[in-house]
Motif scaffolding. Structure first.
Motif, short mmCIF file in Angstrom:
data_model
loop_
_atom_site.label_atom_id
_atom_site.label_comp_id
_atom_site.label_asym_id
_atom_site.label_seq_id
_atom_site.Cartn_x
_atom_site.Cartn_y
_atom_site.Cartn_z
N GLY A 233 48.32 -2.71 -30.55
CA GLY A 233 47.29 -1.86 -31.14
C GLY A 233 46.50 -2.58 -32.20
O GLY A 233 45.99 -1.95 -33.13
N GLY A 234 46.36 -3.89 -32.05
CA GLY A 234 45.74 -4.70 -33.08
C GLY A 234 44.28 -4.38 -33.34
O GLY A 234 43.81 -4.51 -34.47
N VAL A 235 43.54 -3.96 -32.30
CA VAL A 235 42.11 -3.67 -32.49
C VAL A 235 41.94 -2.51 -33.46
O VAL A 235 41.12 -2.56 -34.39
CB VAL A 235 41.44 -3.34 -31.14
N LEU A 236 42.71 -1.44 -33.27
CA LEU A 236 42.61 -0.28 -34.18
C LEU A 236 43.11 -0.64 -35.57
O LEU A 236 42.50 -0.26 -36.59
CB LEU A 236 43.40 0.89 -33.61
N LYS A 237 44.22 -1.36 -35.63
CA LYS A 237 44.75 -1.77 -36.94
C LYS A 237 43.76 -2.70 -37.65
O LYS A 237 43.59 -2.62 -38.87
CB LYS A 237 46.10 -2.46 -36.76
N GLY A 238 43.12 -3.57 -36.88
CA GLY A 238 42.13 -4.46 -37.48
C GLY A 238 40.94 -3.70 -38.01
O GLY A 238 40.41 -4.02 -39.08
N LEU A 239 40.50 -2.66 -37.28
CA LEU A 239 39.38 -1.84 -37.74
C LEU A 239 39.73 -1.13 -39.04
O LEU A 239 38.92 -1.09 -39.98
CB LEU A 239 39.01 -0.82 -36.67
N VAL A 240 40.93 -0.58 -39.12
CA VAL A 240 41.37 0.09 -40.35
C VAL A 240 41.44 -0.92 -41.50
O VAL A 240 41.06 -0.62 -42.64
CB VAL A 240 42.73 0.78 -40.12
N PHE A 241 41.95 -2.10 -41.22
CA PHE A 241 42.02 -3.18 -42.21
C PHE A 241 40.63 -3.47 -42.77
O PHE A 241 40.44 -3.56 -44.00
CB PHE A 241 42.61 -4.42 -41.53
N ILE A 242 39.64 -3.62 -41.89
CA ILE A 242 38.28 -3.95 -42.32
C ILE A 242 37.66 -2.81 -43.13
O ILE A 242 37.01 -3.05 -44.15
CB ILE A 242 37.40 -4.27 -41.09
N LEU A 243 37.86 -1.57 -42.67
CA LEU A 243 37.29 -0.43 -43.39
C LEU A 243 37.86 -0.33 -44.81
O LEU A 243 37.13 -0.07 -45.77
CB LEU A 243 37.55 0.86 -42.62
N ALA A 244 39.17 -0.56 -44.94
CA ALA A 244 39.78 -0.53 -46.27
C ALA A 244 39.29 -1.70 -47.12
O ALA A 244 39.05 -1.55 -48.33
CB ALA A 244 41.30 -0.55 -46.15
N TRP A 245 39.17 -2.86 -46.49
CA TRP A 245 38.65 -4.05 -47.18
C TRP A 245 37.25 -3.76 -47.73
O TRP A 245 36.96 -4.01 -48.90
CB TRP A 245 38.62 -5.20 -46.17
N LEU A 246 36.36 -3.22 -46.87
CA LEU A 246 35.00 -2.93 -47.28
C LEU A 246 34.94 -1.85 -48.35
O LEU A 246 34.14 -1.92 -49.28
CB LEU A 246 34.16 -2.52 -46.07
N ALA A 247 35.76 -0.81 -48.19
CA ALA A 247 35.77 0.28 -49.15
C ALA A 247 36.13 -0.24 -50.55
O ALA A 247 35.50 0.13 -51.55
CB ALA A 247 36.75 1.37 -48.72
N CYS A 248 37.12 -1.09 -50.63
CA CYS A 248 37.53 -1.67 -51.91
C CYS A 248 36.44 -2.58 -52.46
O CYS A 248 36.11 -2.55 -53.65
CB CYS A 248 38.83 -2.43 -51.74
N PHE A 249 35.84 -3.35 -51.57
CA PHE A 249 34.78 -4.28 -51.96
C PHE A 249 33.60 -3.53 -52.55
O PHE A 249 33.08 -3.87 -53.62
CB PHE A 249 34.35 -5.06 -50.71
N VAL A 250 33.17 -2.48 -51.85
CA VAL A 250 32.03 -1.69 -52.30
C VAL A 250 32.37 -0.95 -53.60
O VAL A 250 31.52 -0.80 -54.48
CB VAL A 250 31.59 -0.71 -51.20
N ALA A 251 33.60 -0.47 -53.71
CA ALA A 251 34.01 0.25 -54.92
C ALA A 251 33.91 -0.65 -56.15
O ALA A 251 33.49 -0.21 -57.23
CB ALA A 251 35.43 0.78 -54.76
N VAL A 252 34.31 -1.92 -56.01
CA VAL A 252 34.21 -2.86 -57.14
C VAL A 252 32.76 -3.06 -57.54
O VAL A 252 32.40 -3.02 -58.73
CB VAL A 252 34.87 -4.20 -56.76
N LEU A 253 31.88 -3.27 -56.55
CA LEU A 253 30.47 -3.47 -56.85
C LEU A 253 29.86 -2.21 -57.47
O LEU A 253 29.04 -2.30 -58.41
CB LEU A 253 29.71 -3.84 -55.57
#
Length: 243
Positions: free
Chosen positions: A30-50
Motif C-alpha cells: 500500500g505504498g502509494v497511499l502511504k506515500g500520498l499521506v506522507f507528502i500531504l503531512a510533509w506539505l502541511a507542516c511546511f506550509v504551517a511553518v511559512l
C-alpha cells in the motif's frame, strides 16, 4: 530572497535521509497511499511553518538593519555554520571509519566466507532488510503521516523560514516564489509518488536502484549537501549583515 529559496529548496529535495525513507515507504504494501499521506503531512507542516513566519511579519519585510532583519540573517548564519560543521564532522568520521575498516577487511572476508558456507548448508540467510520491510508493511496511515514532518531536514526548513521573513506579500511575485519554493522542496517526493502510481513495475526497479545508490553513497551525499548549503547560507548572511 528567490535565489536563497531556490538553493534551500533544492537541498531539501535531495536530502538523502528523507529520500531514502520515502523510497522505503513507497516500497511497502500500500505504498502509494502511504506515500500520498506522507507528502500531504510533509506539505502541511511546511506550509504551517511559512504561514507562522508570515503572520509574525504581517506579510511585510522588515527594514534593512532593523532588529528583525538582523535576527533573520543571524539565524541563517548560525544554521550555515552548523551545516558546515556537521558536513565536516561527517566527512572526518567517514575517513576515520574507512581507515579502521581497511585494517579489518581481511578478517571480515574470512568471517563472511565462513558465514556464507554455514548459510549454504542450512539454507537460511539473515535478512535485516526483510525485517524492515515487514515493519513498513504494518505501517499505518497515521504513522506515515507522522513520518512526513519528522523526516524533514529541520535545519534547512528553519533556514527557509528565516529567508521568508523578507517576503513582501503585497506583490504577486512573492506568492509565486513561495509556491515555487514549496513545490521545489517537495519535488523529489512528488516525482517518485507519480512515477510509482502510473508505472509501478518500472518504478519498483528504478527506486530499488536509487535506494541502493543512496545507501552506498549516503555519507558523501550528506556531506555534499551540508557543505554546499552551509557555505551558501554563511556567505549570504554575512553579506546581508555587513551591507
Amino acid at each position: 530572497m528567490v535565489l536563497d529559496l531556490v538553493l534551500i529548496g533544492l537541498a531539501i529535495a535531495v536530502f538523502p535521509l528523507s529520500v531514502t525513507a520515502f523510497v522505503l515507504v513507497l516500497s511497502a504494501h500500500g505504498g502509494v497511499l502511504k506515500g500520498l499521506v506522507f507528502i500531504l503531512a510533509w506539505l502541511a507542516c511546511f506550509v504551517a511553518v511559512l504561514a507562522a513566519v508570515l503572520l509574525g511579519t504581517g506579510g511585510k519585510p522588515p527594514a534593512p538593519h532593523s532588529p528583525p532583519s538582523t535576527a533573520s540573517s543571524a539565524i541563517k548564519l548560525a544554521i550555515g555554520v552548523g551545516l558546515v560543521g556537521y558536513g565536516w564532522y561527517r566527512h572526518r568520521a567517514r575517513r576515520h571509519k574507512d581507515q579502521d575498516g581497511a585494517g579489518q577487511r581481511t578478517e571480515y572476508r574470512t568471517e563472511h566466507r565462513t558465514e556464507h558456507r554455514t548459510e549454504h548448508r542450512t539454507g537460511h540467510r539473515r535478512t535485516s532488510s526483510g525485517g524492515l520491510m515487514a515493519r513498513l508493511d504494518r505501517l499505518s496511515l497515521w504513522s506515515a503521516a507522522a513520518l512526513g514532518p519528522l523526516l524533514q531536514p529541520w535545519g534547512l526548513v528553519a533556514a527557509g523560514a528565516a529567508t521568508v521573513v523578507d517576503a513582501d506579500m503585497s506583490h504577486a511575485s512573492s506568492y509565486l516564489a513561495l509556491f515555487g519554493y514549496c513545490l521545489l522542496a517537495t519535488s523529489s517526493l512528488l516525482a517518485m509518488e507519480v512515477y510509482t502510481t502510473f508505472a509501478p513495475d518500472a518504478a519498483r526497479v528504478r527506486l530499488g536502484k536509487l535506494r541502493t545508490w543512496i545507501t552506498n553513497h549516503q555519507e558523501q551525499a550528506l556531506v555534499a549537501v551540508a557543505l554546499v548549503a552551509g557555505l551558501f547560507l554563511v556567505s549570504r548572511s554575512i553579506a546581508q549583515l555587513t551591507s
